[in-house]
Design a protein around this motif. Sequence first.
Motif, PDB file in Angstrom:
ATOM      1  N   ILE A   1      36.274  11.216  22.335  1.00 45.02           N
ATOM      2  CA  ILE A   1      36.221  10.651  20.983  1.00 45.02           C
ATOM      3  C   ILE A   1      37.592  10.143  20.563  1.00 45.02           C
ATOM      4  O   ILE A   1      37.706   9.084  19.932  1.00 45.02           O
ATOM      5  N   ALA A   2      38.646  10.874  20.932  1.00 48.70           N
ATOM      6  CA  ALA A   2      40.001  10.432  20.592  1.00 48.70           C
ATOM      7  C   ALA A   2      40.343   9.107  21.257  1.00 48.70           C
ATOM      8  O   ALA A   2      41.185   8.349  20.743  1.00 48.70           O
ATOM      9  N   HIS A   3      39.704   8.809  22.379  1.00 49.37           N
ATOM     10  CA  HIS A   3      39.952   7.551  23.093  1.00 49.37           C
ATOM     11  C   HIS A   3      38.894   6.496  22.782  1.00 49.37           C
ATOM     12  O   HIS A   3      38.775   5.501  23.499  1.00 49.37           O
ATOM     13  N   GLY A   4      38.119   6.700  21.711  1.00 50.13           N
ATOM     14  CA  GLY A   4      37.238   5.639  21.230  1.00 50.13           C
ATOM     15  C   GLY A   4      35.802   5.689  21.697  1.00 50.13           C
ATOM     16  O   GLY A   4      35.025   4.768  21.403  1.00 50.13           O
ATOM     17  N   VAL A   5      35.407   6.735  22.419  1.00 46.00           N
ATOM     18  CA  VAL A   5      34.005   6.838  22.855  1.00 46.00           C
ATOM     19  C   VAL A   5      33.122   7.105  21.636  1.00 46.00           C
ATOM     20  O   VAL A   5      33.453   7.902  20.763  1.00 46.00           O
ATOM     21  N   HIS A   6      31.960   6.443  21.598  1.00 43.96           N
ATOM     22  CA  HIS A   6      31.023   6.591  20.478  1.00 43.96           C
ATOM     23  C   HIS A   6      29.978   7.647  20.839  1.00 43.96           C
ATOM     24  O   HIS A   6      29.246   7.498  21.829  1.00 43.96           O
ATOM     25  N   LEU A   7      29.907   8.712  20.061  1.00 43.34           N
ATOM     26  CA  LEU A   7      28.937   9.775  20.290  1.00 43.34           C
ATOM     27  C   LEU A   7      27.802   9.647  19.290  1.00 43.34           C
ATOM     28  O   LEU A   7      28.029   9.589  18.077  1.00 43.34           O
ATOM     29  N   HIS A   8      26.567   9.622  19.789  1.00 44.03           N
ATOM     30  CA  HIS A   8      25.379   9.503  18.937  1.00 44.03           C
ATOM     31  C   HIS A   8      24.537  10.768  19.100  1.00 44.03           C
ATOM     32  O   HIS A   8      23.830  10.926  20.106  1.00 44.03           O
ATOM     33  N   LEU A   9      24.609  11.691  18.148  1.00 49.68           N
ATOM     34  CA  LEU A   9      23.813  12.903  18.193  1.00 49.68           C
ATOM     35  C   LEU A   9      22.408  12.659  17.655  1.00 49.68           C
ATOM     36  O   LEU A   9      22.194  11.793  16.814  1.00 49.68           O
ATOM     37  N   HIS A  10      21.460  13.452  18.136  1.00 49.76           N
ATOM     38  CA  HIS A  10      20.069  13.359  17.708  1.00 49.76           C
ATOM     39  C   HIS A  10      19.552  11.934  17.890  1.00 49.76           C
ATOM     40  O   HIS A  10      18.814  11.395  17.061  1.00 49.76           O
ATOM     41  N   THR A  11      19.935  11.345  19.017  1.00 50.40           N
ATOM     42  CA  THR A  11      19.626   9.932  19.269  1.00 50.40           C
ATOM     43  C   THR A  11      19.028   9.772  20.658  1.00 50.40           C
ATOM     44  O   THR A  11      19.519  10.354  21.629  1.00 50.40           O
ATOM     45  N   THR A  12      17.986   8.970  20.741  1.00 48.16           N
ATOM     46  CA  THR A  12      17.367   8.688  22.035  1.00 48.16           C
ATOM     47  C   THR A  12      17.240   7.185  22.229  1.00 48.16           C
ATOM     48  O   THR A  12      17.168   6.412  21.270  1.00 48.16           O
ATOM     49  N   ALA A  13      17.225   6.792  23.491  1.00 46.27           N
ATOM     50  CA  ALA A  13      16.941   5.398  23.832  1.00 46.27           C
ATOM     51  C   ALA A  13      15.421   5.215  23.871  1.00 46.27           C
ATOM     52  O   ALA A  13      14.708   6.021  24.464  1.00 46.27           O
ATOM     53  N   THR A  14      14.950   4.191  23.199  1.00 44.37           N
ATOM     54  CA  THR A  14      13.502   3.954  23.134  1.00 44.37           C
ATOM     55  C   THR A  14      13.051   2.774  23.980  1.00 44.37           C
ATOM     56  O   THR A  14      11.877   2.688  24.351  1.00 44.37           O
ATOM     57  N   ARG A  15      13.971   1.893  24.299  1.00 46.53           N
ATOM     58  CA  ARG A  15      13.590   0.709  25.063  1.00 46.53           C
ATOM     59  C   ARG A  15      14.814   0.083  25.703  1.00 46.53           C
ATOM     60  O   ARG A  15      15.904   0.077  25.117  1.00 46.53           O
ATOM     61  N   VAL A  16      14.625  -0.421  26.932  1.00 44.44           N
ATOM     62  CA  VAL A  16      15.692  -1.132  27.633  1.00 44.44           C
ATOM     63  C   VAL A  16      15.343  -2.604  27.680  1.00 44.44           C
ATOM     64  O   VAL A  16      14.244  -2.985  28.123  1.00 44.44           O
TER      65      VAL A  16
END
Length: 469
Positions: A193-208
Amino acid sequence: MGFRRTSNTPTQPTQPPLVIIGAGIIGTSTAYFLTHLNPAREIHILESSPCLFPSSSSRAGGFLAKDWFSSSLADLGILSFDLHRSLAEKHLGAEKWGYAGSTGLSLVTRKTAETLEPIARAEDWLRHGASRAEAASGSHTPVESMVNGTDLSELPKWLSIASRPRIEVISQADSTAQIDPVRFCNFLMGECIAHGVHLHLHTTATRVLTDPETGNVAAVELNTGITIPCSQILVTAGVWTPTVLRELFPNINHTCPVLNVSSLAGHSIVYRGTPAPPPPPSTDGSALDTPPSTPSPEKLSCHAIFTTDETASFCPEMFSRHAAHGETEIYLAGLNTPNLPLSPLASEIPPPTVEDISIQRLHSVGRQLLCEGNELEIVKTQLCHRPVMPDGKPVMGRIPAEELGGVGGVYTCVGHGPWGVSLGPGSGLVMAEMLEKRGRLSAEVVLLSVEHALVGQESPLGIPVGGEI
């Protein structure tokens, strides 16, 4: 062991974003090393649970081994052990996540010693319900053998050796170590996170979404309504990896080896060991807020205890480790069950109670292995679902497009079983290099590729349905 940080230059085009599905130690380690290999790359980590590390990454024992692996994993094992050590040296790991060298001991009863059979491959100890120490002894000469009556002053004070006449020192701090896995994982995520990574909690991918011309990944739609453009997807969802792949790629080949990932559930108990010593008084009589800066040699040492005991009907293992605030914890595990049902989310798996039959069996062993007079204060009881492949080895790398109905740009790294924490940093670095399309990898993992993964025809680990190891 170090790794070189790469900086982008005007002639180095920025790669499109990467989406990592699964925020366990493998996904987090991959993101961590990517921030060093390509600091400008946009990285998104999706975690379906509302909290971090709700499963095996935080409920593991935290035991690290350098060379307890078969030939296909040997290079990765050495790389990962060296990375664990270098990260601890660079970032105060002894203080921040309890990194310490560990002495491995094998305790065997006389009856069991007479009936032990050699394990053919280092990954087969789990298949056969054997002790992890037997995998080590397959390629190691015991450092030292001890029997009752010998000077045992070097043994941990909390260990009982009654009825175990043979004790072997099977490893020392140059090849085995110990960490508190949840604090290590939190360190890695904090760095991400300190290096800019985006964390998405309680999140799922629904479609590609795919590029209509190339068939390659182009974007990922999330359950939050957000669409993330990307050129690569890394699925590191542990035992939920087959579910993720089936939902996102409905045309996946039913013989795709990654779909053979299954759960080996493991129960564990964490006991409170030695409490933290009280801080020395300051000159004005008040207590200091910080402990002494130099830990004692005893504090820096840990022990890993492996025993094969026919009376327990499983192979217990115990690890002493340094918890937060200077306390010592003793982690007891080894009771595994392959057929427990999975919840949709890792955070929805309730911890077992002390009345649970598996916990009672573990606690009975704990009373035997811990010295008389020690109060067995249970800190927590745990259940985690570890991802395993039929052959006991992880699978990592690009999933061929033909396995996903023509969709390219999808990678996976899964199936580490009880070695996920030990092999986590090495797997993360190698995956980061693959995603950056580096020509030379830090470890040889060709035999762990999807193409080489064997599709087992029997139940996972060769265990009959309903059986237990």
